[in-house]
Design a protein around this motif. Sequence first.
Motif, short mmCIF file in Angstrom:
data_model
loop_
_atom_site.label_atom_id
_atom_site.label_comp_id
_atom_site.label_asym_id
_atom_site.label_seq_id
_atom_site.Cartn_x
_atom_site.Cartn_y
_atom_site.Cartn_z
N ILE A 259 -5.85 -1.19 0.43
CA ILE A 259 -5.33 -2.41 1.06
C ILE A 259 -4.17 -2.96 0.23
O ILE A 259 -3.12 -3.31 0.76
CB ILE A 259 -6.45 -3.47 1.18
N TYR A 260 -4.37 -2.99 -1.08
CA TYR A 260 -3.34 -3.51 -1.98
C TYR A 260 -2.04 -2.74 -1.84
O TYR A 260 -0.96 -3.31 -1.75
CB TYR A 260 -3.88 -3.46 -3.42
N GLN A 261 -2.16 -1.39 -1.78
CA GLN A 261 -0.95 -0.58 -1.71
C GLN A 261 -0.33 -0.58 -0.33
O GLN A 261 0.89 -0.48 -0.19
CB GLN A 261 -1.27 0.86 -2.14
N PHE A 262 -1.17 -0.68 0.71
CA PHE A 262 -0.65 -0.57 2.07
C PHE A 262 -0.11 -1.90 2.60
O PHE A 262 0.75 -1.93 3.48
CB PHE A 262 -1.75 -0.06 3.02
N ALA A 263 -0.65 -3.01 2.10
CA ALA A 263 -0.37 -4.31 2.72
C ALA A 263 1.11 -4.63 2.76
O ALA A 263 1.64 -5.06 3.79
CB ALA A 263 -1.12 -5.41 1.97
N SER A 264 1.80 -4.39 1.63
CA SER A 264 3.21 -4.77 1.63
C SER A 264 4.14 -3.55 1.68
O SER A 264 5.28 -3.62 1.28
CB SER A 264 3.53 -5.65 0.42
N ALA A 265 3.60 -2.43 2.20
CA ALA A 265 4.41 -1.23 2.33
C ALA A 265 5.32 -1.34 3.55
O ALA A 265 5.05 -2.10 4.47
CB ALA A 265 3.50 0.00 2.47
N TRP A 270 0.77 1.74 7.93
CA TRP A 270 0.09 1.37 6.68
C TRP A 270 -0.37 -0.07 6.74
O TRP A 270 -1.50 -0.38 6.36
CB TRP A 270 1.05 1.55 5.48
N GLN A 271 0.53 -0.95 7.21
CA GLN A 271 0.17 -2.37 7.29
C GLN A 271 -1.02 -2.58 8.23
O GLN A 271 -1.95 -3.32 7.92
CB GLN A 271 1.36 -3.19 7.76
N GLN A 272 -0.96 -1.88 9.38
CA GLN A 272 -2.06 -1.96 10.35
C GLN A 272 -3.38 -1.57 9.69
O GLN A 272 -4.39 -2.24 9.86
CB GLN A 272 -1.78 -0.99 11.50
N LEU A 273 -3.32 -0.46 8.92
CA LEU A 273 -4.55 0.02 8.27
C LEU A 273 -5.01 -0.97 7.21
O LEU A 273 -6.22 -1.17 7.03
CB LEU A 273 -4.30 1.40 7.65
N ALA A 274 -4.07 -1.59 6.52
CA ALA A 274 -4.44 -2.58 5.51
C ALA A 274 -5.23 -3.71 6.18
O ALA A 274 -6.26 -4.17 5.66
CB ALA A 274 -3.21 -3.12 4.80
#
Lengths: 300, 323
Positions: A259-265, A270-274
């Motif tokens: 979540i940490y890595q995907f959230a602001s990617a 990635w954001q959706q998955l976060a």
Amino acid sequence: MTMTSATPGSSMPKSLPHAEWGRVRSGRRTADRAMKVIATGFTFLAIFVLFWILGMLIVKGLGGLSLATFTQVTPGPGTEGGGLANAIVGSIVLTFLGILIATPIGVLAGTWLAEYGRKSPLANLIRFINDILLSAPSILIGLFVYVILVEPFRGYSGWAGGVALGIIAIPVIVRTTEDMLNLVPGPLREAGAALGAPPSVVITSVTWRAAKAGMVTGILLALARIAGETAPLIFTALNNNFWFSPTLVGGVSNLPVTIYQFASAPYENWQQLAWAGSLVITMSILLLSIIARRIVRGSK
Amino acid sequence: MTAVTEMTSMPSAPATRRTPKATFDVVFRNASFLAALLVLVLLAGIMLSMVIGGWPAFREFGLGFVTSSVWDTQNDQYGAWPAIVGTISTALIALVIGVPLSLGIAVYLTQLAPPWFKRPVSTAIELLAAVPSIIYGMWGLFVFVPLFAAYVQIPLSNVVEGMPIVGTVLYSRSPSGLGIFTAGIILAFMIIPFIASITRDMLEQIPSVLRESAYGIGATTWEVVRHVLVPQAGVSIIGAIMLGLGRALGETMAVTFVVGNANRLSASILDPGSTIASRIANEFNEAMGLQLNALIALGCILFFVTFVVLVIARLLVSRVKRY
């Protein structure tokens, strides 16, 4: 008896709107009203924030949630689709590894405090230090495990992650175990001892049994506490976008760090998955906490 | 109580009397003693690993590590001052916002809430503590920060621009919504459940005779809270606040999301900054050599600061009841 049977409210004349205030100065009245309004407002603000956060997770997370979320692995940079399967499984493995490490140690330590150490100076010291560990920043525990398990073995591993989570869980379990054992009435122990049972048998088959529900609650609370921990995992288990090796050596994918890595990617999937991951993890943790609370209430 | 019934039903089972083994007793006792000692070993281990891991940085820069504001990875120059200031200021902002809110909630729960409403409200407040820190970070970054930038930061900057003192402290050069103040607000909501629930328990422990006699001489609810309850629970409320402070100082993920992660020190509390924890979280995985030691040294400073705060907190809280 006849005088006390009247409830205090019934003696007040209901027809007068401000009867309860009598001749209270208006300044005092205003201060009282202001305090009541402010206290109520603050409480509802906090509740509002909780529901705001939950609402946000549902609105943004539900859209990203599908069967693929639970069956596919996390996508690499620029790859379409993908899911969170490896991260979810990794999180479960790490969390249970942590609980598996923490439960025997925590239960035994709590037992020693409640049954053997009691009020001795050493027990008081351990109790005090345990309370400090309980609120110690989790990032420091991550650094500690990095220094003792990651650096010497030259690599991140699921074992290090599990140990870090275990260290966070230990004080929680120690604390609840001791509290719950202290609730067990002394005569129960004496009855066991009177039958000729040595202390260890009294503890394992009388005291532990009587305090079982509370001890399980402590373990559940510890589970809820470590399931969402992110900071200690960054330095220990790290993360990766593949299925981790069954030996848990190398980065082990897990939900919080994903979540940490995907959230602001910059990638939309990635954001959706976060968001989907956030929804899954928060709901599981809140559910765990509510279940733990129910058990406590049931045992009382 | 289940144990009693189970024990009385034992005789109906075939009498397989086990002679208790003395060895098991000794082993059990020693195992539990070792487990308890491990708690001490853990704290000592954390302290030692921080000191040893950070030692190269302390040796290289001496006291300058604490007072220097330079964080230059190219030239291997490291100073902790901006991170220390950021940590303390975010935590203080969190207290300034969080403490009144928590006390208000505790008063509402113990004095004002209708009985049927107490439990759901208590549960909701406690669930705020169960929400993972990273979720606070997501909420902060994607929901709160844009709102804060648009409705507070930009209007405020326009108003205070050019004013003395206020114009420096509250003016933001880049009104992105990220910054020390935003981190403080998020932290405030994260520490509320801890302070509020301890204060609530403390207020509930005060004998109701005290409250009733105050009401009996005509005090209003506010006066009862102000002159009877708060003085009674005073020390432990301060302990609860210190406990919240300890949380706020070491909080990592939520702060990392919203603090802006700037390495320089700004005079404005609305500008981006960094805290010890956020800097460690940000740089640790790419750090090598002296930078790694400097980050662990930062952790060492954080450890000693939170340790002192938590020791004071526990001493104050334990006067009434263990928490």
